[in-house]
Write a protein that holds these residues in place. Structure first.
Motif, short mmCIF file in Angstrom:
data_model
loop_
_atom_site.label_atom_id
_atom_site.label_comp_id
_atom_site.label_asym_id
_atom_site.label_seq_id
_atom_site.Cartn_x
_atom_site.Cartn_y
_atom_site.Cartn_z
N ALA A 17 0.82 -1.20 0.00
CA ALA A 17 0.00 0.00 0.00
C ALA A 17 0.86 1.26 0.00
O ALA A 17 0.48 2.29 -0.57
CB ALA A 17 -0.92 0.00 1.22
N ALA A 18 2.04 1.16 0.63
CA ALA A 18 2.95 2.32 0.68
C ALA A 18 3.77 2.46 -0.59
O ALA A 18 4.52 3.43 -0.76
CB ALA A 18 3.88 2.19 1.89
N GLY A 19 3.64 1.50 -1.52
CA GLY A 19 4.39 1.56 -2.77
C GLY A 19 5.87 1.30 -2.60
O GLY A 19 6.68 1.79 -3.39
N LEU A 20 6.23 0.54 -1.57
CA LEU A 20 7.64 0.25 -1.30
C LEU A 20 8.01 -1.16 -1.74
O LEU A 20 7.20 -2.08 -1.66
CB LEU A 20 7.92 0.39 0.21
CG LEU A 20 7.71 1.79 0.81
CD1 LEU A 20 7.90 1.74 2.32
CD2 LEU A 20 8.66 2.80 0.18
N THR A 21 9.22 -1.32 -2.22
CA THR A 21 9.72 -2.63 -2.63
C THR A 21 10.48 -3.26 -1.47
O THR A 21 10.80 -2.61 -0.47
CB THR A 21 10.65 -2.50 -3.84
OG1 THR A 21 11.82 -1.76 -3.44
CG2 THR A 21 9.96 -1.78 -4.98
N TYR A 22 10.83 -4.54 -1.64
CA TYR A 22 11.65 -5.21 -0.64
C TYR A 22 13.00 -4.51 -0.52
O TYR A 22 13.58 -4.42 0.56
CB TYR A 22 11.84 -6.67 -1.00
CG TYR A 22 10.63 -7.54 -0.78
CD1 TYR A 22 9.59 -7.12 0.04
CD2 TYR A 22 10.53 -8.79 -1.38
CE1 TYR A 22 8.48 -7.92 0.26
CE2 TYR A 22 9.41 -9.60 -1.17
CZ TYR A 22 8.39 -9.16 -0.35
OH TYR A 22 7.29 -9.95 -0.13
N ALA A 23 13.50 -4.00 -1.65
CA ALA A 23 14.79 -3.29 -1.63
C ALA A 23 14.69 -2.02 -0.80
O ALA A 23 15.61 -1.67 -0.05
CB ALA A 23 15.21 -2.97 -3.06
N ASP A 24 13.55 -1.31 -0.95
CA ASP A 24 13.34 -0.08 -0.17
C ASP A 24 13.33 -0.41 1.33
O ASP A 24 13.96 0.28 2.14
CB ASP A 24 12.02 0.57 -0.54
CG ASP A 24 12.00 1.08 -1.98
OD1 ASP A 24 13.07 1.49 -2.46
OD2 ASP A 24 10.92 1.05 -2.60
N LEU A 25 12.59 -1.48 1.69
CA LEU A 25 12.50 -1.85 3.10
C LEU A 25 13.86 -2.31 3.62
O LEU A 25 14.25 -1.95 4.74
CB LEU A 25 11.47 -2.98 3.28
CG LEU A 25 11.27 -3.51 4.70
CD1 LEU A 25 10.81 -2.39 5.63
CD2 LEU A 25 10.26 -4.65 4.72
N ALA A 26 14.59 -3.06 2.80
CA ALA A 26 15.91 -3.54 3.20
C ALA A 26 16.83 -2.36 3.51
O ALA A 26 17.60 -2.38 4.48
CB ALA A 26 16.51 -4.41 2.10
N GLY A 27 16.76 -1.31 2.67
CA GLY A 27 17.58 -0.14 2.90
C GLY A 27 17.26 0.55 4.21
O GLY A 27 18.16 1.00 4.92
N ARG A 28 15.98 0.61 4.54
CA ARG A 28 15.58 1.27 5.79
C ARG A 28 15.94 0.44 7.02
O ARG A 28 16.15 0.99 8.11
CB ARG A 28 14.07 1.54 5.77
CG ARG A 28 13.64 2.52 4.69
CD ARG A 28 12.16 2.85 4.78
NE ARG A 28 11.75 3.74 3.70
CZ ARG A 28 10.53 4.31 3.61
NH1 ARG A 28 9.64 4.07 4.54
NH2 ARG A 28 10.25 5.10 2.60
N LEU A 29 16.01 -0.89 6.84
CA LEU A 29 16.33 -1.77 7.95
C LEU A 29 17.83 -2.04 8.06
O LEU A 29 18.29 -2.61 9.05
CB LEU A 29 15.60 -3.11 7.81
CG LEU A 29 14.07 -3.08 7.92
CD1 LEU A 29 13.50 -4.46 7.62
CD2 LEU A 29 13.64 -2.61 9.31
N GLY A 30 18.57 -1.65 7.04
CA GLY A 30 20.00 -1.93 7.03
C GLY A 30 20.28 -3.40 6.83
O GLY A 30 21.22 -3.95 7.40
N MET A 31 19.47 -4.05 6.01
CA MET A 31 19.61 -5.48 5.75
C MET A 31 19.76 -5.71 4.26
O MET A 31 19.48 -4.83 3.44
CB MET A 31 18.36 -6.26 6.25
CG MET A 31 18.12 -6.20 7.73
SD MET A 31 16.55 -7.00 8.19
CE MET A 31 16.83 -8.69 7.60
#
Length: 249
Positions: A17-31
């Motif tokens: 729903a936020a239009g974020l990819t797994y790559a985007d989330l990984a970047g925010r989590l530092g993973m």
């Protein structure tokens, strides 16, 4: 209670729903992106990780848990044990009937001789039984579907048969907005169950069906009796729990 898998599934929906990819989330989590994919694919992770993802999505964990709870399937029927717990205490039964009508804590305590702490205690019991999900400020979410019904031969219906039915039908049904209609007719066995879902319709619907089905052979028809009733009424045991009207002793 919601499982971690339910929370993870809801997180995936929030991510999309936020239009974020797994790559985007990984970047925010530092993973690494592969680690995020694997973690979400398994659907199993510690709550600390769920909380970290919530922060990354700027999503309140309590709100996520609430959304997960709201998405849980609603119950159409309680178990024998749940119903037995409801009828074990007359005041608990009163509060259960009240929440089925979506009464607030204030409405219940303002109408019946129940203190606020006492009523909250009963709401907690209903939460434990599974009828409601108690929320902050003593608000609640009803966990029963619109199609919910008491078990036909369960503890609650048996209690009402033993203690309530005669009390209800003892009324004259002759006051304002009251009425008792008794209509008998023969309709086909195939159509009879649909009348159960349409009991709120005018009794003439049933009478008209009786007339229409007279052309069917006897073997295709069955005699049914439909009773519809309405009167201004309250179970006498509940009435005795009411607070005195203002100005009376």
């Amino acid at each position: 209670m919601s499982t971690t898998a339910d929370l993870v599934l809801s997180l995936k929906k929030e991510l999309k729903a936020a239009g974020l990819t797994y790559a985007d989330l990984a970047g925010r989590l530092g993973m690494a992106e592969s680690s995020v994919k694997r973690m979400l694919a398994r659907g199993d992770m510690p709550l600390s990780r769920v909380d970290a993802i919530c922060r990354a999505l700027q999503l309140d964990f309590a709100e996520l848990a609430r959304r997960v709870a709201d998405a849980q399937p609603l119950m159409t029927e309680l178990t024998q044990e749940q119903e037995r717990a409801v009828v074990a205490d007359k005041k608990l039964l009163l509060v259960a009937i009240s929440v089925l009508s979506l009464w607030t804590l204030e409405q219940i305590t303002g109408t019946y001789r129940l203190s606020e702490p006492e009523c909250i205690r009963y709401l907690v019991q209903l939460d434990r039984i599974g009828i409601i999900e108690l929320r902050p400020l003593n608000r609640y979410r009803l966990k029963l579907a619109k199609t919910f019904r008491w078990r036909p031969h369960g503890p609650v219906m048996n209690y009402f048969r033993d203690h309530v039915v005669l009390d209800y039908f003892n009324g004259g049904f002759d006051g304002a907005a009251e009425g008792l209609l008794l209509v008998h007719g023969s309709v086909s066995r195939a159509i009879a169950p649909s009348f159960v879902e349409r009991m709120q319709r005018l009794a003439q619907d049933f009478a008209q069906q009786h007339q229409a089905d007279q052309k069917l052979p006897d073997a295709a028809r069955e005699g049914y009796t439909l009773v519809m009733a309405m009167r201004s009424w309250e179970f006498d045991a509940f009435k005795r729990l009411r607070r005195p009207a203002s100005g009376t002793r």
